[in-house]
Design a protein around this motif. Structure first.
Motif, PDB file in Angstrom:
ATOM      1  N   GLU A  36      -8.183   3.813   4.693  1.00  0.00           N
ATOM      2  CA  GLU A  36      -9.077   3.807   5.858  1.00  0.00           C
ATOM      3  C   GLU A  36     -10.301   4.685   5.628  1.00  0.00           C
ATOM      4  O   GLU A  36     -11.247   4.635   6.409  1.00  0.00           O
ATOM      5  CB  GLU A  36      -8.307   4.260   7.099  1.00  0.00           C
ATOM      6  N   PHE A  37     -10.266   5.497   4.583  1.00  0.00           N
ATOM      7  CA  PHE A  37     -11.374   6.384   4.230  1.00  0.00           C
ATOM      8  C   PHE A  37     -11.696   6.146   2.753  1.00  0.00           C
ATOM      9  O   PHE A  37     -11.152   6.819   1.888  1.00  0.00           O
ATOM     10  CB  PHE A  37     -10.997   7.852   4.482  1.00  0.00           C
ATOM     11  N   PRO A  38     -12.570   5.172   2.459  1.00  0.00           N
ATOM     12  CA  PRO A  38     -12.817   4.769   1.070  1.00  0.00           C
ATOM     13  C   PRO A  38     -13.144   5.924   0.123  1.00  0.00           C
ATOM     14  O   PRO A  38     -12.769   5.876  -1.050  1.00  0.00           O
ATOM     15  CB  PRO A  38     -14.001   3.804   1.185  1.00  0.00           C
ATOM     16  N   ASP A  39     -13.786   6.959   0.597  1.00  0.00           N
ATOM     17  CA  ASP A  39     -14.103   8.090  -0.276  1.00  0.00           C
ATOM     18  C   ASP A  39     -12.852   8.874  -0.670  1.00  0.00           C
ATOM     19  O   ASP A  39     -12.905   9.685  -1.603  1.00  0.00           O
ATOM     20  CB  ASP A  39     -15.093   9.037   0.405  1.00  0.00           C
ATOM     21  N   MET A  40     -11.748   8.661   0.018  1.00  0.00           N
ATOM     22  CA  MET A  40     -10.516   9.388  -0.266  1.00  0.00           C
ATOM     23  C   MET A  40      -9.650   8.671  -1.310  1.00  0.00           C
ATOM     24  O   MET A  40      -8.683   9.241  -1.792  1.00  0.00           O
ATOM     25  CB  MET A  40      -9.692   9.563   1.019  1.00  0.00           C
ATOM     26  N   VAL A  41      -9.991   7.424  -1.641  1.00  0.00           N
ATOM     27  CA  VAL A  41      -9.158   6.626  -2.542  1.00  0.00           C
ATOM     28  C   VAL A  41      -9.682   6.723  -3.965  1.00  0.00           C
ATOM     29  O   VAL A  41     -10.827   6.348  -4.233  1.00  0.00           O
ATOM     30  CB  VAL A  41      -9.114   5.150  -2.092  1.00  0.00           C
ATOM     31  N   GLN A  42      -8.843   7.240  -4.851  1.00  0.00           N
ATOM     32  CA  GLN A  42      -9.221   7.306  -6.263  1.00  0.00           C
ATOM     33  C   GLN A  42      -8.573   6.179  -7.050  1.00  0.00           C
ATOM     34  O   GLN A  42      -9.076   5.778  -8.086  1.00  0.00           O
ATOM     35  CB  GLN A  42      -8.828   8.660  -6.838  1.00  0.00           C
TER      36      GLN A  42
END
Length: 136
Positions: A36-42
């Motif tokens: 839900e938070f694309p910047d949090m997904v590596q």
């Protein structure tokens, strides 16, 4: 008003654990995933891991949890127990029966010197619990 709540850490089992705890304790479960938070997904394969879960029971208990993606260090929590007390002995027995299924009993649910019922277990997700049912 300040609050103090257990916050459990899992590698990848937070959703399963929290859904299980909801089935045992009742209540409303809110889950937010990393995706839900694309910047949090590596790693896109881990987008469905739980970033934050909160179970709020009808009794006002709050239990929180999250997963730990591969890019973050993870050590299984140790040296703590989630303590649940203030319930009737019947409710304590119900919760005990559910949590102990697939887990391991550390101290059987029995009558302690201070009265009521008390027991300790580690549930199927590796979370240690202490349960106390009030004297009747």
């Amino acid at each position: 008003m300040a609050t103090l709540n257990p916050y459990l850490s899992f590698r990848t089992e937070a959703r399963q654990a929290m859904e299980f705890y909801r089935s045992v304790l009742g209540g409303d479960l809110d889950i937010t995933v990393f995706g839900e938070f694309p910047d949090m997904v590596q790693d896109l394969d881990q987008a469905d891991l739980v970033m934050h879960a909160q179970l709020t029971t009808p009794d006002g208990l709050v239990l929180m949890a999250s997963d730990t993606p591969d890019g973050m260090p993870f050590d299984a929590p140790q040296g703590f127990s989630v303590s649940l007390s203030g319930n009737s002995q019947a409710k304590t027995q119900h919760v005990w029966d559910a949590l102990s299924e697939g887990g391991s009993i550390t101290m059987p649910l029995d009558t302690p010197p201070w009265g009521g019922t008390f027991g300790m277990l580690v549930d199927r997700f590796g979370v240690p619990w202490m349960l106390h049912g009030d004297p009747e």
